[in-house]
Scaffold this motif. Sequence first.
Motif: not given
Length: 169
Positions: A15, A69, A91
């Motif tokens: 990521f 993320v 991320c």
Amino acid sequence: MTKPNVGKQVTPTSFAHVDGGTRAIGTATDRWTMLFVYRGRHCPRCKRYLNKLNARLADWTDRMNVIVVSADPLEKALADRDEFRWNFDLCYGLTVPQMRDLGLYVSEPLSEAETSVMFAEPGTFAIRPDGSLMLVDISNGPAARPDLEELLDGMIFNIDNDRPVRGTA
């Protein structure tokens, strides 16, 4: 949709990190990794949840890596980090194939005001140092997520006692 395959190797995935470089899952590391997937900047429930995580981050990172993320682009991820002063590895750019590979529920935006891209519903993944999936919690909406104190307590117990993967029968 298939269930995440606990006890098996997570597909190696990287990521993009807001500070540059990447963070990876599914490869061998020297520590456990907790991956938290959030819906994105448009979700106020995500902010409350991640603010709680950030408040106790040292307790988590004392034992494991923490990666957070979403599908948001870099600009939105940076805006969240700056607004909420998040300190975890943040991320961005989670793709629909990555979402599906993780077994996440995927949603289309209700309007442009919400967001402009398909996004993942919440997911939490505990990954062993060998890259295998130990524990998973996924939701099809923002209101259902694991309690962070219980999860941290359980993860410390699992790590300290080398507990086996459950739910494989």
